[in-house]
Write an enzyme that holds these catalytic residues in place. Structure first.
Site, PDB file in Angstrom:
ATOM      1  N   SER A 206       0.123  -1.970   4.963  1.00 18.85           N
ATOM      2  CA  SER A 206      -0.578  -2.127   3.692  1.00 18.85           C
ATOM      3  C   SER A 206       0.117  -3.002   2.660  1.00 18.85           C
ATOM      4  O   SER A 206      -0.455  -3.285   1.612  1.00 18.85           O
ATOM      5  CB  SER A 206      -0.857  -0.754   3.071  1.00 18.85           C
TER       6      SER A 206
ATOM      7  N   SER B 115      -3.790  -1.527   2.357  1.00 16.22           N
ATOM      8  CA  SER B 115      -4.516  -0.889   1.266  1.00 16.22           C
ATOM      9  C   SER B 115      -4.086  -1.371  -0.115  1.00 16.22           C
ATOM     10  O   SER B 115      -4.730  -1.068  -1.116  1.00 16.22           O
ATOM     11  CB  SER B 115      -4.343   0.632   1.341  1.00 16.22           C
TER      12      SER B 115
ATOM     13  N   LYS C  12       0.507  -0.025  -7.850  1.00 15.88           N
ATOM     14  CA  LYS C  12      -0.598   0.464  -7.027  1.00 15.88           C
ATOM     15  C   LYS C  12      -0.971   1.871  -7.488  1.00 15.88           C
ATOM     16  O   LYS C  12      -0.098   2.666  -7.865  1.00 15.88           O
ATOM     17  CB  LYS C  12      -0.163   0.463  -5.564  1.00 15.88           C
TER      18      LYS C  12
END
Length: 459
Positions: free
Chosen positions: A188, A164, A86
């Site tokens: 997330s 996210s 990420k």
């Protein structure tokens, strides 16, 4: 290109365990695997999944892995396994943009984040950086700057990936990589895992080193992998703690005590989600699991606390970004992220301290209520909704974001660990996640039980 079996490569759709077996026995070469993964990513039509490919680094790491494996010097079961990161984790030599264009010109990271380095030491191959909600501040996964990865499970209309950790979840669900790393401040990891029909493990906050990870709210931020199986998550967890061999025991499925909250988590839930969840509960009961349903006072108190003082995450996010919001960078940010972050300015120091005090009390009370039992409820009360209506209207977006974050947010506030496991489908045939949680620092027991129960939960 074809693989060693003469078939088109689909290595990204395999589990870590499957790939490890091929690599360790010499049936698959790490360079061949990495080249195949990079080519599949390049061919994939959704260009919003990755923000950066690390092709040169990946192939260098793969060549080193292949040499070790040929010479009988394997670093362990993860040697040669590709992983995507990420865009919150520092990667040496490139800026960490956190899904935002305002950081695109930031200084390149001087070194890898601590967790990136640990997994490199375990032999894993960093293939790229994945897209995300800007500054990790949304459970929806929409990013107007770098694009929004589309949920690969949708067959009717483009649907949200969840956030996210949107790109990380989609990269795994689309069969591009066997594992991708996420962060979880309000859900997330578990939200996109639930929406995309994969496994997502959020560890207890503080279980891993956080050096070199761009924060959102430090008192809530946690890490964990998105992958195909709980066993894969166990292997990654060990490496993230610097443990050479996983020590989480695989044990026979045993009668477990599972608590299901009767308040909060089912409010406004889609019938398809309830049906899939309850079917999994019925399967667990048939294996001897003892199910107790009771009200969690903390689940009623948390919304009252937020109404009185504002969300903890918003207060900490504003403190982190206040100078950025007051300067020219704000014009380059997602207006919805700006609006939500600015709400944190309303939380005074006295309010913030009151939130922390209430959090300690609520956590202790909930731990006394639950003990060493597991807690179960749907990861999200609805399946992944279509993207278009959320792009079109701010009110619709914020309402969906709040509902999407609600169930998982309880666990962040109360410092739980949790694993989202696919348990069936709901509306439009979209995946439903079964969230199995435990109190803080009960990760080993949670992972062991989740491994034992995974097949039952999946049905």
């Amino acid at each position: 290109m074809t693989n060693s079996f003469g078939a088109p490569p689909s290595f990204g759709a395999m589990s870590i365990a499957e790939l490890s077996g091929l690599l360790q026995t010499g049936k698959l070469d790490a360079v061949e695997l990495t080249q195949s993964i990079l080519e599949e990513i390049g061919r994939h039509p959704d260009k919003a999944i990755f923000t950066t490919l690390l092709s040169e680094r990946a192939l260098e790491e793969a060549a080193a892995s292949a040499k070790r494996l040929r010479e009988g010097r394997s670093l362990g079961i993860l040697d040669g396994i590709p992983i995507a990161w990420k865009d919150l984790f520092d990667i040496e030599g490139i800026p960490t943009t956190a899904g935002s264009s305002v950081l695109a010109k930031a200084a390149p990271a001087a070194k890898d984040a601590a967790i990136v380095d640990l997994l490199k030491q375990a032999g894993m191959i960093a293939v790229g950086r994945t897209n995300m909600s800007e500054f990790a501040f949304s459970g929806i996964g929409i990013n107007p700057i770098y694009g929004t990865p589309k949920n690969p499970c949708s067959t009717d209309t483009p649907r949200i990936p969840g956030g996210s950790s949107s790109g990380s979840a989609v990269a795994v669900a689309a069969g591009l990589v066997p594992v991708a790393m996420g962060t979880d401040t309000g859900g997330s990891i578990r939200i996109p895992a639930g929406f995309n029909g994969i496994v997502g493990y959020k560890a207890t906050r503080g279980r891993y080193l956080m050096d070199g990870v761009f924060p959102l709210a430090k008192s809530l931020d946690a890490l964990g992998p998105l992958c195909r199986t709980v066993q894969d998550a166990v292997w990654i967890d060990a490496a993230m703690r610097g443990v050479g061999t996983p020590i989480t025991p695989r044990k026979p499925a045993r009668p477990l005590e599972i608590v299901i909250p009767t308040n909060g988590v089912f409010d406004g839930a889609e019938q398809g989600v309830i049906d899939a969840f309850e079917a999994a509960v019925e399967r667990l009961e048939k294996t001897g699991a003892r199910i107790t349903r009771l009200a969690f006072p903390s689940f009623d108190r948390l919304p009252q606390l937020v109404a009185a003082y504002g969300p903890l995450v918003t207060a900490e996010a504003f403190a982190l970004h206040r100078e950025r919001l007051a300067g020219p960078d704000a014009a380059g940010m997602d207006p919805r992220v700006v609006a939500r972050t600015k709400l944190g300015e309303r939380t005074t120091t006295a309010d913030y301290l009151a939130i922390l005090d209430a959090r300690r009390q609520m956590t202790a009370e909930t731990e006394a209520l639950v003990g060493d039992r597991l807690v179960a409820f749907p990861s999200v009360a609805h399946v992944a909704p279509p993207i278009a209506p959320l792009l079109a209207d701010d009110e619709t977006f914020f309402a969906a974001n709040g509902k999407t974050l609600r169930n998982t947010g309880f666990g962040n506030f109360l410092d739980w660990c949790g694993v989202s496991i696919p348990c069936g489908t709901g509306d439009a045939g979209m995946p439903v996640g079964f969230l199995l949680s435990a109190m803080a620092n009960q990760d080993e027991a949670l992972l062991a039980d989740a491994m034992a129960l995974e097949d039952v939960i999946r049905g």
